[in-house]
Design a protein around this motif. Structure first.
Motif, mmCIF file in Angstrom:
data_model
loop_
_atom_site.group_PDB
_atom_site.id
_atom_site.type_symbol
_atom_site.label_atom_id
_atom_site.label_comp_id
_atom_site.label_asym_id
_atom_site.label_seq_id
_atom_site.Cartn_x
_atom_site.Cartn_y
_atom_site.Cartn_z
ATOM 1 N N GLN A 138 0.820 -1.197 0.000
ATOM 2 C CA GLN A 138 0.000 0.000 0.000
ATOM 3 C C GLN A 138 0.865 1.262 0.000
ATOM 4 O O GLN A 138 0.571 2.250 -0.692
ATOM 5 C CB GLN A 138 -0.928 -0.013 1.213
ATOM 6 C CG GLN A 138 -1.909 1.153 1.236
ATOM 7 C CD GLN A 138 -2.880 1.043 2.393
ATOM 8 O OE1 GLN A 138 -2.799 0.108 3.183
ATOM 9 N NE2 GLN A 138 -3.797 1.999 2.479
ATOM 10 N N LEU A 139 1.986 1.210 0.786
ATOM 11 C CA LEU A 139 2.894 2.358 0.818
ATOM 12 C C LEU A 139 3.532 2.575 -0.555
ATOM 13 O O LEU A 139 3.711 3.731 -0.998
ATOM 14 C CB LEU A 139 3.974 2.115 1.872
ATOM 15 C CG LEU A 139 4.988 3.245 2.081
ATOM 16 C CD1 LEU A 139 4.289 4.518 2.588
ATOM 17 C CD2 LEU A 139 6.065 2.822 3.074
ATOM 18 N N TYR A 140 3.857 1.496 -1.258
ATOM 19 C CA TYR A 140 4.448 1.615 -2.593
ATOM 20 C C TYR A 140 3.464 2.253 -3.564
ATOM 21 O O TYR A 140 3.832 3.092 -4.396
ATOM 22 C CB TYR A 140 4.874 0.222 -3.074
ATOM 23 C CG TYR A 140 5.532 0.209 -4.423
ATOM 24 C CD1 TYR A 140 6.902 0.465 -4.552
ATOM 25 C CD2 TYR A 140 4.772 -0.045 -5.575
ATOM 26 C CE1 TYR A 140 7.504 0.453 -5.801
ATOM 27 C CE2 TYR A 140 5.370 -0.046 -6.829
ATOM 28 C CZ TYR A 140 6.739 0.203 -6.932
ATOM 29 O OH TYR A 140 7.333 0.205 -8.170
ATOM 30 N N ARG A 141 2.211 1.871 -3.498
ATOM 31 C CA ARG A 141 1.210 2.408 -4.404
ATOM 32 C C ARG A 141 0.914 3.873 -4.123
ATOM 33 O O ARG A 141 0.673 4.671 -5.038
ATOM 34 C CB ARG A 141 -0.077 1.602 -4.305
ATOM 35 C CG ARG A 141 0.048 0.199 -4.889
ATOM 36 C CD ARG A 141 -1.231 -0.573 -4.648
ATOM 37 N NE ARG A 141 -1.150 -1.928 -5.237
ATOM 38 C CZ ARG A 141 -2.084 -2.848 -5.086
ATOM 39 N NH1 ARG A 141 -3.175 -2.559 -4.368
ATOM 40 N NH2 ARG A 141 -1.935 -4.033 -5.641
ATOM 41 N N GLU A 142 0.875 4.224 -2.835
ATOM 42 C CA GLU A 142 0.482 5.587 -2.469
ATOM 43 C C GLU A 142 1.637 6.580 -2.566
ATOM 44 O O GLU A 142 1.447 7.716 -2.993
ATOM 45 C CB GLU A 142 -0.086 5.585 -1.055
ATOM 46 C CG GLU A 142 -1.405 4.815 -0.930
ATOM 47 C CD GLU A 142 -1.915 4.779 0.499
ATOM 48 O OE1 GLU A 142 -1.178 5.257 1.404
ATOM 49 O OE2 GLU A 142 -3.023 4.260 0.723
ATOM 50 N N ARG A 143 2.867 6.175 -2.183
ATOM 51 C CA ARG A 143 3.957 7.152 -2.074
ATOM 52 C C ARG A 143 5.186 6.801 -2.911
ATOM 53 O O ARG A 143 6.141 7.572 -2.954
ATOM 54 C CB ARG A 143 4.368 7.302 -0.620
ATOM 55 C CG ARG A 143 3.238 7.822 0.249
ATOM 56 C CD ARG A 143 3.733 8.142 1.628
ATOM 57 N NE ARG A 143 2.668 8.596 2.504
ATOM 58 C CZ ARG A 143 2.835 8.999 3.753
ATOM 59 N NH1 ARG A 143 4.055 8.998 4.280
ATOM 60 N NH2 ARG A 143 1.803 9.394 4.459
ATOM 61 N N GLY A 144 5.195 5.627 -3.465
ATOM 62 C CA GLY A 144 6.277 5.294 -4.364
ATOM 63 C C GLY A 144 7.385 4.486 -3.713
ATOM 64 O O GLY A 144 7.389 4.185 -2.517
#
Length: 513
Positions: A85-91
């Motif tokens: 989720q962190l990868y999708r939202e903030r890269g």
């Protein structure tokens, strides 16, 4: 008198003590133990206990392993979802920063991102120390399975990582991880795994403790079984030794009591009671034999003398043959009655109870005995009073009870010269059945009342009257066989020049039902 020598303690000899211990220890391992019940029961108990312990441990192992696996899967899945989720939202940059920050708090986890070429793009400190190319290739092969779409996790798997450091003995340390990977981008793969070595070490230590405990339990159980078997065998051997001595004729031997209150003490007490009874019965038989030999010596001698005189008379006058034979038959009948009475008493004492007991009408028995002996009393000029309670029933042997009442009534008539006799049947306040005969005869001194029930005992005042001294012995034996008692008391008191009289009572227990 010279002064006694002072006692000096015996010196302690280690070799003797060691020899005694070795002898005792050697006795614990005799092959005969496998033939003895206590030791075999110990083996059965150890086998059952071990089987149950294995089942319990297997259940605990399966349940604990499943619980640990479920907790691990939940923790790995939660961290994988959070990083995705962190990868999708903030890269990707935020994910790399997160991996660097959680090294201390997440030391039990390895985390990393790698590309399609198998190159690590980012990883935490633990992954950089322990992740190898071989492990990474296995993770890639699992994640690149054709059935797995992008963003879907293929499921958790176990794998072993060889830690780069070594143990003190030079062997390489190995850790088992349980992890999960998924594709988060066409060229990016995310992987999270948790260190499971702490659970493995716990189970290894548990198995070690289990085997050590199992061996200790078996050894201690066998040792305890041997000791218990030795104690039981010692008690049984002591009992068998006493029985062998009794079998060889030593009826004085007894089983020593330990006063522990256990089953062996109860058994020893019961055996001692049996030996007491056997000794008493054998003594009674010996006494009876001696008494018979003593008491029958006179009638046998008289019988022989009478036969010699009769033979002499018959030689002089053949017409006297019939009288001689009649006297001989009378003497012989008396001897036969004596033997029959002794055998009847022995039979009752050996059985310990009345043979063939039945419920019968005691009122009818008392009425029959009263009618029979009322005529004998009248022939002697004695009054004969009867007090019989109606509808009285008793459980017992009618023939033996009738013989006992006949003995009591016969004695009362025989030893009463004036006055009368009272015959009663009644139920006491405690429900007991009491046959009593009260006479106005010479009576029996209180000091002699305990003796007259013994075999062949005749008091001085009765020596001139017919009899051999077995009547009251027979009554006492019948009373004991019926769980009752014979009571001998003083009679009604002086009656003219005669007295104080005698009261005898045959008391039987209450009839059940």
């Amino acid at each position: 008198m010279p002064a006694p020598k002072p006692l000096t303690p015996k010196p302690f000899k280690p070799l003797n003590a060691l020899g005694s211990f070795l002898t005792w220890a050697g006795g614990l391992f005799r092959p005969t133990y496998f033939k003895q019940t206590p030791f075999r029961l110990t083996l059965v108990f150890i086998t059952v206990y071990s089987f149950v312990a294995v089942l319990i441990f297997a259940y605990v192992y399966v349940a604990t392993s499943a619980e640990n696996r479920a907790v691990t899967d939940a923790q790995v899945s939660a961290r994988l979802d959070s990083l995705q989720q962190l990868y999708r939202e903030r890269g990707e940059a935020e994910v790399k920063a997160r991996l660097r920050q959680d090294d201390i708090t997440e030391w039990f986890f390895i985390k990393g991102i790698y590309n399609s070429n198998g190159e690590m793009v980012a990883q935490n400190k633990r992954a950089s120390l322990e992740m190898s190319t071989e492990v990474l290739s296995r993770i890639r092969a699992q994640v690149d399975t054709p059935q797995i779409e992008m963003g879907e996790a293929p499921g958790l798997s176990d794998f072993v990582i060889n830690f780069r450091s070594y143990n003190n003995d030079g062997s390489m340390r190995k850790y088992r991880y349980r992890g999960q990977g998924l594709r988060i981008d066409p060229d990016r793969y995310l992987f999270v795994a948790m260190d499971m070595s702490w659970t493995d070490e716990g189970f290894d230590k548990g198995f070690t403790a289990l085997w050590g405990g199992a061996i200790l339990v078996v050894l201690m159980g066998l040792f305890a079984g041997m000791i218990i078997n030795q104690e039981v065998s010692r008690s049984v051997q002591g009992l068998m030794s006493v029985l062998r001595s009794a079998e060889q004729g030593d009826l004085k031997v007894r089983v020593p009591l330990r006063h522990s209150g256990d089953e062996f003490d109860a058994l020893a007490a019961q055996v001692n009671q049996v030996l007491d009874r056997v000794e008493k019965n054998v003594g009674s038989l010996k006494y009876a034999g001696d008494a018979i030999a003593h008491d029958l010596r006179t009638p046998l001698s008289r019988l022989r003398s009478n036969l010699e005189l009769s033979l002499y008379d018959v030689e002089k006058d053949p017409s006297k043959a019939e009288d001689a034979l009649s006297r001989a038959l009378t003497e012989t009948d008396q001897l036969l009655r004596t033997f029959q009475t002794v055998f009847a008493i022995s039979r009752l004492q050996a059985a310990g109870q009345a043979p063939d007991p039945k419920l019968f009408d005691a009122t009818a028995l008392a009425t029959d005995m009263a009618e029979l002996y009322e005529l004998s009393a009248a022939d002697k000029g004695l009054e004969f009073d009867v007090e019989i309670e109606p509808n009285v029933w008793v459980m017992g042997n009618r023939d033996f009870l009738a013989q006992s009442l006949a003995n009591l009534l016969d004695n009362a008539i025989k030893y009463t010269s004036v006055g009368g006799i009272t015959f009663r049947l009644r139920k006491t306040s405690r429900g007991e059945i009491e046959f009593s005969i009260t006479d106005t005869g010479m009576g029996v001194p209180e000091a002699d009342r305990g003796r007259i029930v013994e075999r062949f005992v005749r008091l001085e005042q009765s020596r001139s009257l017919p009899g051999v001294g077995l009547g009251l012995s027979m009554v006492a034996a019948v009373a004991e066989a019926h769980k009752g008692r014979l009571v001998i008391d003083e009679g009604p008191g002086k009656f003219g020049d005669q007295g104080p009289g005698l009261r005898t009572a045959l008391v039987l227990p209450p009839t059940q039902g």
